[in-house]
Design a protein around this motif. Sequence first.
Motif, mmCIF file in Angstrom:
data_model
loop_
_atom_site.group_PDB
_atom_site.id
_atom_site.type_symbol
_atom_site.label_atom_id
_atom_site.label_comp_id
_atom_site.label_asym_id
_atom_site.label_seq_id
_atom_site.Cartn_x
_atom_site.Cartn_y
_atom_site.Cartn_z
ATOM 1 N N ARG A 162 0.827 -1.203 0.000
ATOM 2 C CA ARG A 162 0.000 0.000 0.000
ATOM 3 C C ARG A 162 0.866 1.260 0.000
ATOM 4 O O ARG A 162 0.417 2.330 -0.387
ATOM 5 C CB ARG A 162 -0.945 -0.021 1.206
ATOM 6 C CG ARG A 162 -2.106 -0.987 0.975
ATOM 7 C CD ARG A 162 -2.913 -1.270 2.197
ATOM 8 N NE ARG A 162 -4.069 -2.104 1.862
ATOM 9 C CZ ARG A 162 -4.721 -2.838 2.726
ATOM 10 N NH1 ARG A 162 -4.346 -2.869 3.994
ATOM 11 N NH2 ARG A 162 -5.753 -3.567 2.344
ATOM 12 N N ARG A 163 2.112 1.100 0.442
ATOM 13 C CA ARG A 163 3.032 2.237 0.439
ATOM 14 C C ARG A 163 3.832 2.317 -0.863
ATOM 15 O O ARG A 163 4.095 3.416 -1.365
ATOM 16 C CB ARG A 163 3.986 2.085 1.632
ATOM 17 C CG ARG A 163 4.962 3.237 1.831
ATOM 18 C CD ARG A 163 5.806 3.010 3.066
ATOM 19 N NE ARG A 163 6.693 1.865 2.951
ATOM 20 C CZ ARG A 163 6.606 0.740 3.672
ATOM 21 N NH1 ARG A 163 5.678 0.616 4.570
ATOM 22 N NH2 ARG A 163 7.461 -0.252 3.499
ATOM 23 N N GLU A 164 4.212 1.166 -1.411
ATOM 24 C CA GLU A 164 5.180 1.133 -2.507
ATOM 25 C C GLU A 164 4.580 0.849 -3.883
ATOM 26 O O GLU A 164 5.248 1.074 -4.892
ATOM 27 C CB GLU A 164 6.257 0.061 -2.222
ATOM 28 C CG GLU A 164 7.003 0.265 -0.914
ATOM 29 C CD GLU A 164 7.886 1.500 -0.933
ATOM 30 O OE1 GLU A 164 8.207 1.981 -2.039
ATOM 31 O OE2 GLU A 164 8.249 1.990 0.159
ATOM 32 N N PHE A 165 3.351 0.326 -3.949
ATOM 33 C CA PHE A 165 2.813 -0.065 -5.253
ATOM 34 C C PHE A 165 2.270 1.126 -6.028
ATOM 35 O O PHE A 165 2.289 1.129 -7.259
ATOM 36 C CB PHE A 165 1.719 -1.132 -5.087
ATOM 37 C CG PHE A 165 1.355 -1.823 -6.368
ATOM 38 C CD1 PHE A 165 2.262 -2.643 -7.022
ATOM 39 C CD2 PHE A 165 0.103 -1.639 -6.945
ATOM 40 C CE1 PHE A 165 1.945 -3.264 -8.214
ATOM 41 C CE2 PHE A 165 -0.230 -2.256 -8.137
ATOM 42 C CZ PHE A 165 0.688 -3.074 -8.777
ATOM 43 N N ASP A 166 1.788 2.143 -5.318
ATOM 44 C CA ASP A 166 1.262 3.340 -5.997
ATOM 45 C C ASP A 166 2.277 3.974 -6.943
ATOM 46 O O ASP A 166 1.926 4.330 -8.080
ATOM 47 C CB ASP A 166 0.773 4.364 -4.973
ATOM 48 C CG ASP A 166 -0.677 4.125 -4.582
ATOM 49 O OD1 ASP A 166 -1.352 3.321 -5.259
ATOM 50 O OD2 ASP A 166 -1.129 4.736 -3.599
#
Length: 420
Positions: A177-181
């Motif tokens: 949720r932190r890195e995929f965006d």
Amino acid sequence: MSTTYTIPVGPVHVGLKEPVTAWLELEGERIVGARVRPGAIHRGIEFMARERNPIQVIYLSERICGICSFSHVLCFIRAIEDLAKMEVPIRGQYIRSLVLELERIHSHILWAGVACYTIGFDSAFHLGMQLRERVMDMLELLSGNRVNYGVATFGGVRWDLTSELDKALREMLRYYRREFDPFREIVMEDPVAQARMRNVGVLTRDNAVRYSAVGPTARASGLRVDLRKSSPYEAYADFDVEPVVPQDYFGSAHGDVLDRFAVRVMEVYQSLEIIENILDGLPEGPFVAESNLNKVLASLKKADGVGWGIIEAPRGDDTHIVSLKGGEDNVFWWKVRAPTYANAVSWPIMFQGNELADAPLIINSIDPCISCMERMLVVNERGASEVVEKADLVKRSRQKTFELRSRLGSKYAGGGGTGK
């Protein structure tokens, strides 16, 4: 007067993970017709099963595919459980759903990274491969293996969900949720990547129905089809799984490569939500109905008839049909219908009107489950021929990206890789 020449892509090719041949008819660089000829490889796995008992076939079925191995083995097991009327504890169903969603994340991120590599977006490809490592770590922590996990068994699963794994999975959710965006934004908001995939390999809604497309390929054409919704299995009935379709995010469905990319990327977010629901709602109790395999085998020897197993694998509907004969040890017959077979039927439609440089991207866009080798024979109007290797095809695909970037202007120069 235009001249049409025909080139074969395959039977081994960088975009084909198993041998298959696509004969492309070209006028210049533009594809005006295509024929696909599958069947160049037959491993005989279904025949091999006839010399093995159902428990031995568990490990054989897991080797149909290295990417969606759990989908296939679970499909086979569910077919046997359907035949033998075997019950699965609810906790076992939840853990099965958990592994299916981990596998979906792993498969979709891998595909997205490979799509970026195909168009020469190397930085996004490496970022995708880095992101994929975290879910591979979870699968290894669960089973000890990064592929062919050995988790599934008749009546449940072989491994329970430990507190250590629960903690690691929740950290994985926070990580994605932190890195995929950034990965999604880098690719989907890049003008060059958009232009490279938009209106390429189009499969309209009507053609998706006509040619029986399945999975993300069908959903990218606007079809709200997902077996987790229409025919829920394992723990999916406890969750609100809605089919991911591009019109819900972009207002309309083009049915092109960009929409297939978008559907898979958005399904990663959906899988994260499902995994969180599984962790929060995991019931107490046994995770397997019977752990003594000798007793399981004895009960299966009494079974007689035909069973079905159908699930929503990362590439689409996966179907296994199995027959057992009462009193016999081995599987009587077994038939597998993998989703790639259904989606490959649409390839000739997708090729129409596109350029030769788009062929690898279009082939990859359905996430074909076929081996990664390639060879192509080009015949010109004078009858001379040449063999085009993997490097030549990738060079053509990337060259188109660089030419496109030049036309769009220097301000977009950072979005298309190095071109080397």
